[in-house]
Design a protein around this motif. Structure first.
Motif, PDB file in Angstrom:
ATOM      1  N   ILE A   7       0.860  -1.172   0.000  1.00 25.19           N
ATOM      2  CA  ILE A   7       0.000   0.000   0.000  1.00 25.19           C
ATOM      3  C   ILE A   7       0.902   1.229   0.000  1.00 25.19           C
ATOM      4  N   LYS A   8       0.642   2.072  -0.962  1.00 29.11           N
ATOM      5  CA  LYS A   8       1.492   3.253  -1.096  1.00 29.11           C
ATOM      6  C   LYS A   8       1.439   4.090   0.177  1.00 29.11           C
ATOM      7  N   GLN A   9       2.548   4.710   0.423  1.00 34.63           N
ATOM      8  CA  GLN A   9       2.612   5.569   1.603  1.00 34.63           C
ATOM      9  C   GLN A   9       1.480   6.597   1.530  1.00 34.63           C
ATOM     10  N   PRO A  10       0.623   6.653   2.547  1.00 33.48           N
ATOM     11  CA  PRO A  10      -0.466   7.622   2.493  1.00 33.48           C
ATOM     12  C   PRO A  10       0.076   9.039   2.312  1.00 33.48           C
ATOM     13  N   ASN A  11      -0.478   9.705   1.351  1.00 40.88           N
ATOM     14  CA  ASN A  11      -0.037  11.053   1.067  1.00 40.88           C
ATOM     15  C   ASN A  11      -1.296  11.885   0.833  1.00 40.88           C
ATOM     16  N   GLU A  12      -2.201  11.786   1.808  1.00 37.32           N
ATOM     17  CA  GLU A  12      -3.506  12.416   1.647  1.00 37.32           C
ATOM     18  C   GLU A  12      -3.366  13.933   1.561  1.00 37.32           C
ATOM     19  N   PRO A  13      -4.225  14.520   0.757  1.00 36.07           N
ATOM     20  CA  PRO A  13      -4.164  15.987   0.683  1.00 36.07           C
ATOM     21  C   PRO A  13      -4.611  16.603   2.007  1.00 36.07           C
ATOM     22  N   LYS A  14      -3.771  17.439   2.561  1.00 31.94           N
ATOM     23  CA  LYS A  14      -4.139  18.112   3.810  1.00 31.94           C
ATOM     24  C   LYS A  14      -5.179  19.185   3.534  1.00 31.94           C
ATOM     25  N   PHE A  15      -5.054  19.778   2.363  1.00 31.68           N
ATOM     26  CA  PHE A  15      -5.983  20.852   2.033  1.00 31.68           C
ATOM     27  C   PHE A  15      -6.420  20.765   0.586  1.00 31.68           C
ATOM     28  N   LEU A  16      -7.722  20.831   0.386  1.00 31.02           N
ATOM     29  CA  LEU A  16      -8.290  20.902  -0.959  1.00 31.02           C
ATOM     30  C   LEU A  16      -9.268  22.063  -0.940  1.00 31.02           C
ATOM     31  N   PRO A  17      -9.118  23.020  -1.829  1.00 28.38           N
ATOM     32  CA  PRO A  17     -10.087  24.126  -1.828  1.00 28.38           C
ATOM     33  C   PRO A  17     -11.496  23.596  -2.110  1.00 28.38           C
ATOM     34  N   ASP A  18     -12.499  24.193  -1.480  1.00 30.85           N
ATOM     35  CA  ASP A  18     -13.887  23.759  -1.669  1.00 30.85           C
ATOM     36  C   ASP A  18     -14.252  23.698  -3.147  1.00 30.85           C
ATOM     37  N   LYS A  19     -13.769  24.703  -3.880  1.00 31.97           N
ATOM     38  CA  LYS A  19     -14.099  24.778  -5.310  1.00 31.97           C
ATOM     39  C   LYS A  19     -13.643  23.491  -6.033  1.00 31.97           C
ATOM     40  N   HIS A  20     -12.471  22.998  -5.655  1.00 35.53           N
ATOM     41  CA  HIS A  20     -11.964  21.773  -6.294  1.00 35.53           C
ATOM     42  C   HIS A  20     -12.825  20.565  -5.925  1.00 35.53           C
ATOM     43  N   ILE A  21     -13.214  20.514  -4.652  1.00 38.98           N
ATOM     44  CA  ILE A  21     -14.050  19.383  -4.206  1.00 38.98           C
ATOM     45  C   ILE A  21     -15.376  19.411  -4.970  1.00 38.98           C
ATOM     46  N   GLU A  22     -15.927  20.607  -5.107  1.00 35.76           N
ATOM     47  CA  GLU A  22     -17.195  20.750  -5.826  1.00 35.76           C
ATOM     48  C   GLU A  22     -17.032  20.314  -7.284  1.00 35.76           C
ATOM     49  N   GLU A  23     -15.912  20.704  -7.891  1.00 31.49           N
ATOM     50  CA  GLU A  23     -15.668  20.313  -9.287  1.00 31.49           C
ATOM     51  C   GLU A  23     -15.547  18.796  -9.418  1.00 31.49           C
ATOM     52  N   HIS A  24     -14.880  18.171  -8.437  1.00 27.27           N
ATOM     53  CA  HIS A  24     -14.763  16.710  -8.452  1.00 27.27           C
ATOM     54  C   HIS A  24     -16.151  16.067  -8.433  1.00 27.27           C
ATOM     55  N   ALA A  25     -17.024  16.570  -7.556  1.00 28.03           N
ATOM     56  CA  ALA A  25     -18.375  16.011  -7.445  1.00 28.03           C
ATOM     57  C   ALA A  25     -19.145  16.238  -8.748  1.00 28.03           C
ATOM     58  N   GLU A  26     -18.960  17.407  -9.345  1.00 30.28           N
ATOM     59  CA  GLU A  26     -19.682  17.710 -10.589  1.00 30.28           C
ATOM     60  C   GLU A  26     -19.212  16.829 -11.743  1.00 30.28           C
ATOM     61  N   VAL A  27     -17.914  16.534 -11.754  1.00 30.28           N
ATOM     62  CA  VAL A  27     -17.391  15.649 -12.803  1.00 30.28           C
ATOM     63  C   VAL A  27     -18.016  14.258 -12.663  1.00 30.28           C
ATOM     64  N   LEU A  28     -18.057  13.761 -11.438  1.00 32.10           N
ATOM     65  CA  LEU A  28     -18.647  12.438 -11.215  1.00 32.10           C
ATOM     66  C   LEU A  28     -20.122  12.432 -11.643  1.00 32.10           C
ATOM     67  N   LEU A  29     -20.862  13.473 -11.244  1.00 27.47           N
ATOM     68  CA  LEU A  29     -22.279  13.557 -11.615  1.00 27.47           C
ATOM     69  C   LEU A  29     -22.455  13.606 -13.129  1.00 27.47           C
ATOM     70  N   ALA A  30     -21.594  14.377 -13.791  1.00 23.70           N
ATOM     71  CA  ALA A  30     -21.703  14.512 -15.253  1.00 23.70           C
ATOM     72  C   ALA A  30     -21.424  13.168 -15.931  1.00 23.70           C
ATOM     73  N   GLN A  31     -20.403  12.472 -15.448  1.00 22.03           N
ATOM     74  CA  GLN A  31     -20.077  11.168 -16.043  1.00 22.03           C
ATOM     75  C   GLN A  31     -21.218  10.181 -15.822  1.00 22.03           C
ATOM     76  N   PHE A  32     -21.770  10.203 -14.611  1.00 24.26           N
ATOM     77  CA  PHE A  32     -22.875   9.295 -14.299  1.00 24.26           C
ATOM     78  C   PHE A  32     -24.092   9.601 -15.181  1.00 24.26           C
ATOM     79  N   ALA A  33     -24.414  10.899 -15.300  1.00 25.23           N
ATOM     80  CA  ALA A  33     -25.585  11.290 -16.094  1.00 25.23           C
ATOM     81  C   ALA A  33     -25.403  10.882 -17.548  1.00 25.23           C
ATOM     82  N   GLN A  34     -24.182  11.033 -18.027  1.00 15.86           N
ATOM     83  CA  GLN A  34     -23.916  10.673 -19.417  1.00 15.86           C
ATOM     84  C   GLN A  34     -24.124   9.174 -19.620  1.00 15.86           C
ATOM     85  N   GLN A  35     -23.635   8.374 -18.664  1.00 12.78           N
ATOM     86  CA  GLN A  35     -23.762   6.934 -18.834  1.00 12.78           C
ATOM     87  C   GLN A  35     -25.206   6.463 -18.667  1.00 12.78           C
ATOM     88  N   SER A  36     -25.913   7.074 -17.709  1.00 13.23           N
ATOM     89  CA  SER A  36     -27.291   6.620 -17.461  1.00 13.23           C
ATOM     90  C   SER A  36     -28.251   7.185 -18.507  1.00 13.23           C
TER      91      SER A  36
END
Lengths: 252, 130
Positions: A7-36
């Motif tokens: 297991i790779k040495q954990p190198n978790e992000p200590k900080f992620l700007p909210d905007k990035h987290i929101e973009e990650h969620a939107e990408v997942l939603l967009a991919q899901f919507a496209q497939q469904s």
């Protein structure tokens, strides 16, 4: 020479700007919507996203006994692609837990989407360590944890279940164009609190609980559309500036 | 040589009822909660069965599962270590003949069993002379 660490040495992000987290969620939603092939609507089907789209196994478990902690709601075994949800959130036994169930599942999806890259086993070595990692989840998720990865997964869950655009549309349909302030609810306080005490079957009467109850009262019809708890929707509406605890300061 | 194939058959034989259900449910793209809802059980109960922690449900519920999964009910009932009520009834009714029949059929190939089944079908269609 190959490393012996599976297991790779954990190198978790200590900080992620909210905007990035929101973009990650939107990408997942967009991919899901496209497939469904269906447009996104309130009541995001997180079960389908986890199990069908991402191919994760979801299991209901007695996590609270397993980890001896009643604050544990969910866990994820990233190398096993497995999510565990505590059985206290069984939605058939308790329909009112549906919001909590959705939030917990969305939170674990958040770990998968944001943090799996730090924990996927080295495929060449994976088998050597499968035994050890099988028993221990990558993340055991407790209520109100302040660990950066837990906060990130929580934010991701909010963005996934309550996308800004859909929430704003529902707000307009239910409450109109304007934001609602706590002050504007004061004149109806007695009525709102009476209704909420009945709904909850009793509540504490300190100022903070009363304020939250009033805001949740406004959030509830929106929350019902999104199949989340009134509390989760209240925080989302505050973040979107649609619910305001304080009125904008007046000039005079 | 054949060892790997043998191992695979052995391990697939050992697949417990819950694993089989989960596999079929996944192929059908049915989520745990949707499946549980359609068969009228709680997600926790179905999940515990899938994890192998709970015994398979009663036969009528297994039939319902087969219907939802569009799977063969007999396959699931056998995987659950149960016997369909009608089959159990047949053996109970004529224990000596049926047990002997099954013991003799044991060593036959699937094709031979199929042949025999076809014959039995034809024979039961014809008017019985006694």
């Amino acid at each position: 020479m190959m490393s012996m660490t599976a297991i790779k040495q954990p190198n978790e992000p200590k900080f992620l700007p909210d905007k990035h987290i929101e973009e990650h969620a939107e990408v997942l939603l967009a991919q899901f919507a496209q497939q469904s092939g269906e447009p996104l609507a309130p009541g995001i089907p997180v079960d389908d996203i986890a199990e069908v789209f991402l191919g994760l196994t979801v299991e209901m478990m007695d996590l609270q006994t397993l980890f001896g902690d009643t604050d544990v709601n969910g866990a994820i075994w990233i190398p096993q692609k497995k999510i565990g949800i505590d059985q206290s959130l069984d939605t058939q036994a308790n329909k009112r837990k549906e919001g909590r169930y959705h939030y917990t599942l969305a939170h674990e999806i958040g770990h998968w989407w944001l943090h799996r890259q730090f924990y996927m086993p080295d495929t060449a070595q994976g088998l050597l360590h499968a035994g050890a990692s099988a028993a221990q989840p990558t993340y055991v998720c407790r209520d109100k944890s302040k660990a950066p990865v837990e906060v990130q997964a929580n934010k991701f869950a909010a963005y996934l279940l309550m996308p800004a655009k859909l929430v704003r549309t529902s707000w307009r349909e239910i409450h109109g164009l304007d934001a609602i302030t706590l002050d504007s609810l004061r004149q109806r306080q007695t009525k709102i609190i009476a209704a909420d005490v009945l709904y909850r079957g009793g509540m504490a009467m300190d100022p903070k609980t009363i304020d939250n109850a009033m805001l949740e009262h406004v959030a509830r019809p929106v929350a019902e559309r999104f199949k989340v708890s009134a509390e989760a929707m209240m925080y989302r509406l505050e973040a979107l500036g649609l619910l305001l605890r304080k009125s904008e300061p007046m000039l005079f | 040589m054949g060892t790997l194939a043998e191992l695979k058959t052995m391990s697939s034989k050992k697949k417990h009822f819950g694993e089989l259900i989960r596999e079929k449910r996944t192929v059908k793209k049915l989520t745990l909660r949707k499946f549980a809802d359609r068969v009228g059980l709680s997600p926790t109960y179905v999940s515990q069965i899938e994890q192998g922690n709970f015994a398979p449900p009663p036969v009528d519920r297994i039939r319902k599962m087969a219907e939802v999964l569009e799977a063969d009910a007999d396959e699931l009932i056998v995987a659950a270590g149960r016997m369909a009520e009608d089959v159990a009834g047949l053996i109970e009714k004529r224990p000596i003949e049926m047990a002997s029949f099954l013991r003799h059929a044991k060593g036959l190939t699937p094709q031979q069993v199929e042949q025999l089944t076809k014959m039995a079908e034809d024979m039961s269609k014809k008017p019985k002379k006694d």
